[in-house]
Design a protein around this motif. Structure first.
Motif, mmCIF file in Angstrom:
data_model
loop_
_atom_site.group_PDB
_atom_site.id
_atom_site.type_symbol
_atom_site.label_atom_id
_atom_site.label_comp_id
_atom_site.label_asym_id
_atom_site.label_seq_id
_atom_site.Cartn_x
_atom_site.Cartn_y
_atom_site.Cartn_z
ATOM 1 N N UNK A 295 0.796 -1.235 0.000
ATOM 2 C CA UNK A 295 0.000 0.000 0.000
ATOM 3 C C UNK A 295 0.828 1.285 0.000
ATOM 4 N N UNK A 296 2.003 1.269 0.631
ATOM 5 C CA UNK A 296 2.779 2.513 0.710
ATOM 6 C C UNK A 296 3.088 3.092 -0.662
ATOM 7 N N UNK A 297 3.075 2.230 -1.699
ATOM 8 C CA UNK A 297 3.427 2.699 -3.041
ATOM 9 C C UNK A 297 2.472 3.779 -3.547
ATOM 10 N N UNK A 298 1.223 3.740 -3.044
ATOM 11 C CA UNK A 298 0.274 4.767 -3.460
ATOM 12 C C UNK A 298 0.777 6.150 -3.050
ATOM 13 N N UNK A 299 1.362 6.234 -1.857
ATOM 14 C CA UNK A 299 1.913 7.500 -1.382
ATOM 15 C C UNK A 299 3.031 8.011 -2.271
ATOM 16 N N UNK A 300 3.854 7.089 -2.754
ATOM 17 C CA UNK A 300 4.985 7.495 -3.584
ATOM 18 C C UNK A 300 4.558 7.970 -4.968
ATOM 19 N N UNK A 301 3.329 7.628 -5.348
ATOM 20 C CA UNK A 301 2.836 8.083 -6.645
ATOM 21 C C UNK A 301 2.379 9.543 -6.597
ATOM 22 N N UNK A 302 2.171 10.053 -5.385
ATOM 23 C CA UNK A 302 1.694 11.431 -5.225
ATOM 24 C C UNK A 302 2.864 12.356 -4.970
ATOM 25 N N UNK A 303 2.623 13.616 -5.262
ATOM 26 C CA UNK A 303 3.661 14.606 -5.035
ATOM 27 C C UNK A 303 3.673 15.071 -3.593
ATOM 28 N N UNK A 304 2.570 14.789 -2.866
ATOM 29 C CA UNK A 304 2.425 15.282 -1.499
ATOM 30 C C UNK A 304 3.621 14.856 -0.656
ATOM 31 N N UNK A 305 4.046 15.753 0.203
ATOM 32 C CA UNK A 305 5.161 15.522 1.094
ATOM 33 C C UNK A 305 4.825 14.357 2.022
ATOM 34 N N UNK B 78 9.518 9.922 -9.307
ATOM 35 C CA UNK B 78 9.440 10.932 -10.363
ATOM 36 C C UNK B 78 8.603 10.388 -11.520
ATOM 37 N N UNK B 79 7.876 11.253 -12.178
ATOM 38 C CA UNK B 79 7.150 10.832 -13.369
ATOM 39 C C UNK B 79 8.173 10.365 -14.405
ATOM 40 N N UNK B 80 7.955 9.190 -14.948
ATOM 41 C CA UNK B 80 8.893 8.615 -15.905
ATOM 42 C C UNK B 80 9.881 7.650 -15.281
ATOM 43 N N UNK B 81 9.949 7.646 -13.955
ATOM 44 C CA UNK B 81 10.882 6.747 -13.269
ATOM 45 C C UNK B 81 10.217 5.397 -12.996
#
Lengths: 343, 343
Positions: free
Chosen positions: B49-59, B66-69
């Protein structure tokens, strides 16, 4: 000695703000202490926000005051007559005898006071429950480290004032939140905080941010409500929040309008790895002697100051208490109920 | 060995629920490892689930992808070619190489796996990040005492399942919350919890209360949202709440309607003297070896069980991940990206 005495009872339970009608003054014959008991004459009565909770029937950490019973409260008294070998007539004691001019007590929860050490009234403030509350909550839960920023609301009050002063002693930046420019000036000029901002100022949010350029590492919570929601975004990763009081909500009869911000708060708890922990002073009962000893030392060394707001006469306790819930006091609110022979 | 490999990158940032369009499959030549580096072939990819957080820009606690990474992710891989003396071709390693079939890595954050000890995929579950998360969060923050009641949500998942099983080992009553009767049956029958209730059941509140006749002493928070608000009134004085995840809110685009219940939550924190503390598994980095060793011991002794939900093929990772956020997986969700020669 008079033959009768007065006490204030809970007449009925308030809905929202307490009013004068929630209290009643009773006059009764002064009782005789039984075997092992002592009769005490109240000199000072402490007024504290927690009393609002005891007026309600809602489940909390302590039983509510029964309707018709004497309002609960910490007191400094002089022993008039003792059937308890641990006390003798003339002794000064701190106890929990409530809103009353006289009380019979078994002495089990009383501690003797030495008026040569400090003014008697301080046993209700810096050298009493508020001082120990500040000390134990800050040191056990806040765990301030030198260089960190410690923020405390109700900073001109007895708990908040001590929190900031201990923070300074521990090498922290101390920032207060208080209810007026006068209170803020006192917090900075007399108590020695680095900064203090008024939560009634329309620019509160911005001012608090400026006063905490490195964020907030410890927020000692005395008030809750809008102040808490303003503090939340400023908390640093791994910040600690001792939750000691929530005076902003004590008279609340309904929840504030939406949205429901609990998910926002939980997200901050998770992503910033915050620690929130509620406590009351009796949770750290074993630390009282050490905390009181340390504060007494700081007082002697002139490292901590305090301010009292003394109201004269038991009959004025209800109005003073209602004012306390609105932040009308300025410093530790104490009612002088009887003559202080040491003053 | 093929000449090209596939990886999945973040195509753009989701608003609310992620969709297939947020991911893109790239095909590229397999890279050569440089000095000190190793080339790894992914066998298993962990979806969490933590991956959802990494998809957002929110701190948050970690930098966003990064987009594209390449999408971030824990993996089990086999070393194909090594220019690093600490590894040799054929070694099995656990690392963070992401949603990809091949990766070049310097090995600094990799640990070698012994396939004779346990199936390789467990390095992403019970013997990996989820297992250590459960162990460190429960033991450091939850501090379960024998006889207490420990409640955990997402109880059929890899973290929740381990939390309840450790609670049982420590002599507690373990109560799970899961998303279906089938999951609840697994939690009780296979994982050995004392009870499990479905949060999708209309009678959830009542059922949870019945499953916790002595209240809740530890609530291990994986989900947030309505489940948290249902748990809150059942918490006992001095309850501890490790806040590990809030999956119910990860796709949230606006706060739920009012009233604002923060004052209610703060009141519970104060009057019940609750401790809430957010954490992520890396906060207890020094405890990994000890936690993994203890879990491995329990596995050998048959004291803990686990369930995996294995999806075949990297190309199916996005859909599996979207399902994870809706609770569609049943057990630890793993993508088999390449052949496992030990299976």
């Amino acid at each position: 000695m008079t033959d009768t005495y007065r006490r204030i009872v809970l007449a009925d339970r308030p809905v929202g703000e307490p009013t004068a009608a929630n209290f009643a003054l009773r006059e009764e014959p002064v009782p005789e202490p039984g075997a092992g008991e002592l009769l005490c004459r109240t000199i000072y009565l402490s007024l504290d926000p927690y009393m609002r909770g005891r007026m309600s029937e809602a489940k909390s950490y302590a039983d509510p005051v029964a309707v018709g019973a004497t309002m609960v409260g910490g007191t400094v008294s002089q022993v008039v007559k003792s059937n308890n070998p641990a006390f003798k007539g003339g002794d000064f004691v701190a106890g929990m005898t409530g809103w009353t001019e006289f009380a019979v007590d078994n002495g089990a929860a009383m501690r003797k006071l030495d008026p040569a050490q400090a003014p008697l009234s301080t046993a209700l403030g810096v050298l009493g429950m508020p001082g120990v509350t500040a000390h134990t909550g800050l040191m056990n839960i806040g765990r301030p480290q030198a260089g960190e920023t410690v923020v405390v609301a109700a900073a001109s009050g007895p708990v908040g004032g001590m929190v900031g002063q201990i923070a300074k002693i521990k090498g922290c930046r101390a920032v207060g939140i208080a209810g007026s420019p006068e209170k803020c000036a006192h917090v900075v000029d007399v108590l020695g905080f680095d900064a203090c901002v008024s939560h009634r100022d329309p620019g509160f949010r911005t001012a608090l941010g400026k006063a905490c350029p490195d964020g907030i590492d410890v927020y000692f919570e005395n008030v809750g409500g809008a102040v808490w929601e303003t503090v939340m975004p400023l908390l640093n990763p791994f910040a600690r929040v001792p939750v000691c009081g929530l005076i902003a909500g004590y008279n609340m009869t309904e929840l504030p309008p939406g949205p429901n911000k609990i998910p926002l708060m939980m997200r901050d708890v998770l992503t910033k790895r915050l620690t929130l922990r509620g406590f009351i002073v009796s949770d750290f009962l074993d630390q009282w002697p050490q905390a009181l000893g340390e504060i007494a030392g700081w007082l002697r060394e002139g490292k901590v100051a305090y301010r009292e707001d003394v109201v004269q006469g038991l009959e004025n306790a209800p109005e003073a208490f209602m004012g306390l819930l609105k932040g009308r006091n300025f410093g530790k609110l104490v009612v002088q109920v009887g003559h202080d022979p040491t003053a």
